[in-house]
Design a protein around this motif. Structure first.
Motif, PDB file in Angstrom:
ATOM      1  N   HIS A   1      -4.627  -2.842  -2.514  1.00 15.34           N
ATOM      2  CA  HIS A   1      -5.020  -1.451  -2.258  1.00 15.34           C
ATOM      3  C   HIS A   1      -4.891  -1.126  -0.350  1.00 15.34           C
ATOM      4  O   HIS A   1      -3.763  -0.014   0.110  1.00 15.34           O
ATOM      5  CB  HIS A   1      -6.442  -1.020  -2.689  1.00 15.34           C
TER       6      HIS A   1
ATOM      7  N   TYR B   1      -3.762  -3.384   1.146  1.00 16.62           N
ATOM      8  CA  TYR B   1      -1.946  -3.087   1.684  1.00 16.62           C
ATOM      9  C   TYR B   1      -1.112  -1.584   1.609  1.00 16.62           C
ATOM     10  O   TYR B   1      -0.938  -2.097   2.782  1.00 16.62           O
ATOM     11  CB  TYR B   1      -1.141  -4.009   1.634  1.00 16.62           C
ATOM     12  N   ASN B   2      -1.543  -0.751   0.712  1.00 13.43           N
ATOM     13  CA  ASN B   2      -0.937  -0.240   0.022  1.00 13.43           C
ATOM     14  C   ASN B   2      -0.797   1.160   0.171  1.00 13.43           C
ATOM     15  O   ASN B   2      -0.133   1.981   0.928  1.00 13.43           O
ATOM     16  CB  ASN B   2      -0.744   0.177  -1.210  1.00 13.43           C
ATOM     17  N   GLU B   3      -2.079   1.601   1.481  1.00 14.28           N
ATOM     18  CA  GLU B   3      -2.662   2.515   2.334  1.00 14.28           C
ATOM     19  C   GLU B   3      -1.845   2.243   3.768  1.00 14.28           C
ATOM     20  O   GLU B   3      -1.526   3.058   3.900  1.00 14.28           O
ATOM     21  CB  GLU B   3      -4.048   2.740   2.221  1.00 14.28           C
TER      22      GLU B   3
ATOM     23  N   LYS C   1       1.092   0.021   4.670  1.00 14.98           N
ATOM     24  CA  LYS C   1       1.573   0.754   4.012  1.00 14.98           C
ATOM     25  C   LYS C   1       2.400   2.449   4.745  1.00 14.98           C
ATOM     26  O   LYS C   1       3.634   2.337   5.051  1.00 14.98           O
ATOM     27  CB  LYS C   1       2.555  -0.037   3.134  1.00 14.98           C
ATOM     28  N   LYS C   2       1.529   3.062   4.150  1.00 12.91           N
ATOM     29  CA  LYS C   2       2.277   4.694   4.517  1.00 12.91           C
ATOM     30  C   LYS C   2       2.063   5.012   5.951  1.00 12.91           C
ATOM     31  O   LYS C   2       2.896   5.578   6.672  1.00 12.91           O
ATOM     32  CB  LYS C   2       1.189   5.511   4.084  1.00 12.91           C
ATOM     33  N   SER C   3       1.281   3.722   7.379  1.00 13.21           N
ATOM     34  CA  SER C   3       1.996   4.570   8.252  1.00 13.21           C
ATOM     35  C   SER C   3       3.053   3.473   8.523  1.00 13.21           C
ATOM     36  O   SER C   3       3.402   2.266   8.848  1.00 13.21           O
ATOM     37  CB  SER C   3       0.383   3.561   8.599  1.00 13.21           C
ATOM     38  N   ALA C   4       3.164   4.466   9.685  1.00 13.84           N
ATOM     39  CA  ALA C   4       4.367   3.885  10.558  1.00 13.84           C
ATOM     40  C   ALA C   4       3.907   3.109  12.071  1.00 13.84           C
ATOM     41  O   ALA C   4       5.229   2.808  12.778  1.00 13.84           O
ATOM     42  CB  ALA C   4       4.958   4.821  11.409  1.00 13.84           C
TER      43      ALA C   4
ATOM     44  N   THR D   1      -3.543   2.922  16.095  1.00 17.23           N
ATOM     45  CA  THR D   1      -3.687   2.615  14.894  1.00 17.23           C
ATOM     46  C   THR D   1      -5.123   2.436  14.450  1.00 17.23           C
ATOM     47  O   THR D   1      -5.360   2.259  12.810  1.00 17.23           O
ATOM     48  CB  THR D   1      -2.966   2.137  14.076  1.00 17.23           C
TER      49      THR D   1
ATOM     50  N   ALA E   1      -9.104   4.197   6.376  1.00 14.35           N
ATOM     51  CA  ALA E   1      -8.258   3.489   4.879  1.00 14.35           C
ATOM     52  C   ALA E   1      -8.953   2.019   4.079  1.00 14.35           C
ATOM     53  O   ALA E   1      -9.189   2.230   3.755  1.00 14.35           O
ATOM     54  CB  ALA E   1      -7.264   2.682   5.127  1.00 14.35           C
TER      55      ALA E   1
END
Length: 764
Positions: A90, A92-94, A96-99, A223, A230
């Motif tokens: 969960h 990791y997927n969250e 991944k949304k960040s650049a 970040t 997150a």
């Protein structure tokens, strides 16, 4: 005639003010445009001096620090493995949304096995290791049988079998993955992720590399807050996330430092404003003094950024001391502006103070000029910040303040209520000097072991709260905290790679280096030669697997096309390998090639130092020990500078004062140094680098009091100005002593102690 001279002087100082401030602002704007913004730095290690004994250390340190400063580890902790893995997925997927991530890994297949296999298939003939070559030489039949067996194993890819019947690709892949595993942690693959069971709990690892913006300190684009936010959403059902990596510590220290800058500056400004209002009962001196502080601080910031293209937050924290030192000029001006009725204009006030102000400026600025020549970027920043800020304040006092109209009512009420002669100064001065010297003597007897130059950077950063707990736990779970490494140098890329291979045989601990992925060409030729000997065996393997004769010819053609190609550091590697190589391979600098052998842990440092000593062009670096040693050397250098400045200022003062007055002035720094050394020794502290910095600054600031005092012996107004000057400076430096950031605390404590001694010595 006097009026003309005064006007000319006013024009000169006003013009100097305009030219200096305009020049600094232009340089600042140019630097901002050039660097596309303003950069702040708060990394602990970036403020440490380089090991000046060899540029090798600084080159290697720059490379490895650049990479480690962006790497993060996040461990999902839970007693149930499935829950730990689920929470990690969960998060990791969250994330991944960040650049803000250059690279983010959770799944073991995130090594991009297909991409890796495609790359290795091109170089399969070059990458046999010693053991594999030995098996091919001694047991060719056994080697062929194992190749046939691999074809029927479900985990083995058959994508390249028509051009790789011996599964060299698979062997190279295993070699690479083994090397990656040696890059550090105790985590092992399982159920598609990297995991470890430790003390009854499961830990699943997310590994990431931040972008430059994502790891930018003191920036809204950092970040780390996003990661914390997150992770908080998924800390449910018994899961807890453990955070590790330099970016988390850098963010914590920069956030703390930023808050301290605001709090210390605000409190200091408010306290100074209250004192000024209580003394002057007029808004003019308060507003003018505060404007002077803001302008001089702003110009100091611009000057530092113009020269260094970044400003360390510790420079800004230290720069709050400018509030106390720069306001001295304002105080001496406005006390006479308000109370000296014989001075009829602002120009006359300036003329009356000019000798004291100028000597004060010269003595203080000389200390900062000497500090600028120290081989230490942070110290240079501090020197430039204070030098330019104090010069700005001086020019404001001499160029702008004389334009302010003299008030109609000229009397400081509180001054008339103070009795400066309530004790016998001659007796009291002897008692004070004797007390300081006796305290020093007793301290030497009782705490003599602390009267030494000794630095330990491990004591300069104190972890707190959850981050401290996470750091300790992650070290236990990951079993990975490299702080030492071998640096290999050579005249060519191949020389360095060959040295690495030889050194690896002598290193007792698990380690990783460039030659694990890029063997030297001499070894690649050996691998290719062995594969060429094995070409006749390819026919048997192909027939065993049911291939046709033309497949054998195809394989021979593939080998013929590849046999003269050699893998080098310039090749484009898969992303996961590329990340490691960026840290390990430094490349060419000034006609010398550099690389790093990085052990995941070191069992015996003396053994590594001995290896480096016996091998030409090989160096061993322990970052903490080497920086501490570098600080020791730098501290001693600053003490030498301190002695030089003491002699220079003594000679300079003799041109303006009598022998008796010169010796009185010279006694002030001596008593201040005695007080600082005694207090630090009595509290169990050695003379660290930052304490010596405070001592040097006291030397310049403390001289101001005695210069003003001797220049205006009979003036109650100037005596009162010294009292106010001490109060405002003590507030700004005293507030630094309350800082939780250890270097700032040490500087503040040293300066406050020294200035207090200088003030009482001056008054007596």
């Amino acid at each position: 005639m006097k009026k003309k001279n005064g006007s000319a002087k006013t024009d000169f100082y006003f013009l100097a003010f305009v030219v200096f401030h305009a020049a600094v602002l232009c340089l600042f704007l140019f630097a901002v445009v050039k660097n596309k913004g303003v950069k702040l730095d708060s990394d602990l290690f970036s403020m440490m001096p380089e090991n000046s004994s060899s540029k090798v250390y600084s080159i290697a340190d720059e490379n490895i620090s650049k990479q480690s400063s962006k790497n993060i580890f996040i461990l999902a902790e839970n007693e149930d493995f499935k829950k730990a893995k689920n929470s990690a997925e969960h998060l990791y997927n969250e994330l991944k949304k960040s650049a803000a991530f250059e690279n983010l890994e959770l799944y073991t297949d995130s090594l991009a096995l297909s991409q890796m296999q495609e790359f290795l298939n091109k170089w399969k003939f070059n990458l046999l290791n010693e053991n594999q070559i030995k098996v091919m030489e001694t047991s060719p039949q056994e080697f062929c049988e194992k190749a046939v067996q691999k074809a029927y194993q479900p985990a083995v890819s058959l994508d390249f079998i028509n051009e790789d019947p011996f599964f060299l690709n698979q062997m190279a892949l295993e070699n690479y993955l083994l090397a990656v595993e040696k890059s550090g942690t105790a985590m092992s693959p399982g159920d598609g992720v990297l995991r470890r069971s430790f003390e009854g709990k499961w830990y699943v690892m997310i590994k990431g590399e931040l972008t430059e913006k994502g790891s930018a300190l003191a920036s809204r684009e950092n970040t780390v807050p996003f990661i914390y936010s997150a992770a908080q959403k998924f800390e449910t059902d018994g899961t807890r996330f453990v955070f590790s990596g330099t970016p988390f510590h850098s963010y914590a220290s920069s956030s703390s430092a930023s808050k301290e800058i605001s709090v210390i500056s605000t409190i200091s400004l408010i306290a100074v404003a209250v004192i000024l209002f209580f003394v002057f009962r007029s808004p003019v001196p308060i507003l003018a003094s505060l404007c002077s502080i803001l302008i001089s601080s702003g110009i100091a910031f611009c000057a530092v950024y113009s020269l260094f293209s970044n400003v360390h937050l510790l420079t800004l924290v230290f720069g709050t001391s400018l509030i106390g030192s720069s306001i001295d000029y304002s105080l001496h001006f406005f006390i006479n502006w308000k109370n000296s009725c014989e001075l009829k204009s602002g120009r006359e006030v300036r003329s009356y103070l000019l000798k004291g102000l100028s000597l004060s400026l010269i003595s203080t600025e000389l200390c900062y000029v000497l500090l600028f020549f120290a081989p230490f970027a942070l110290l240079k920043q501090m020197a430039v910040f204070s030098f330019s800020g104090i010069l700005s304040s001086f020019l404001i006092t001499t160029g702008i303040f004389p334009l302010i109209k003299i008030p109609a009512e000229r009397k400081i009420l509180i001054l008339g209520k103070i009795n400066f002669n309530f004790f016998n100064r001659k007796i009291a001065s002897k008692i004070f000097a004797a007390a300081v010297l006796c305290f020093t003597f007793i301290s030497v007897l009782l705490f003599g072991k602390n009267f030494k130059v000794k630095n330990n950077i491990s004591n300069l950063y104190e972890m707190e709260g959850r981050l401290k707990e996470d750091t300790i736990l992650s070290y236990k779970v990951l079993n990975y905290s490299p702080s030492s490494w071998l640096i290999v140098t050579g005249k060519s890329e191949q020389e360095v790679l060959e040295k690495e291979m030889k050194l690896k045989e002598k290193i007792p601990d698990k380690s990783i280096c460039t030659s694990d992925f890029i063997p030297p060409v001499s070894f690649q030729k050996k691998s290719i030669a062995e594969n060429e000997k094995f070409l006749p065996y390819a026919e048997d393997v192909f027939y065993s697997l049911g291939f046709e004769e033309n497949d054998v010819e195809f394989y021979k053609d593939v080998f013929a096309e590849s046999k003269n190609s050699f893998l080098t550091v310039n090749e484009k590697f898969p992303s996961s390998i590329e990340t490691l190589l960026q840290m390990l391979w430094i490349g060419e600098r000034d006609e010398t090639f550099y690389s790093i052998i990085l052990p995941s842990e070191i069992s015996n440092q003396d053994e590594y130092r001995q290896i480096a000593k016996l091998e030409e062009g090989v160096f061993f670096e322990n970052k903490v020990q080497d920086i501490s040693s570098g600080l020791d050397n730098l501290t001693k250098l600053i003490l030498v500078m301190f002695g030089i400045s003491y002699i220079v200022i003594f000679v300079l003062l003799k041109f303006f004062f009598t022998w008796s007055e010169t010796f009185k002035i010279a006694s002030i720094p001596f008593l201040s140094v005695c007080a600082i050394c005694s207090v630090f020794a009595a509290t169990g502290n050695s003379l660290e680098f930052f304490a010596i910095i405070g001592m040097v600054l006291v030397f310049g600031l403390g001289l101001d009091y005695i210069i003003y005092r001797i220049s205006n012996k009979s003036s109650r107004t100037e005596l009162f100005g010294i009292v106010l000057s001490f109060l405002t400076t003590a507030i700004s430096f005293g507030s630094l002593a309350l800082s939780s950031f250890v270097p700032v605390h040490i500087i503040g404590a040293a300066i406050f102690t020294g200035l207090t001694a200088a003030f009482f010595a001056t008054m007596l």
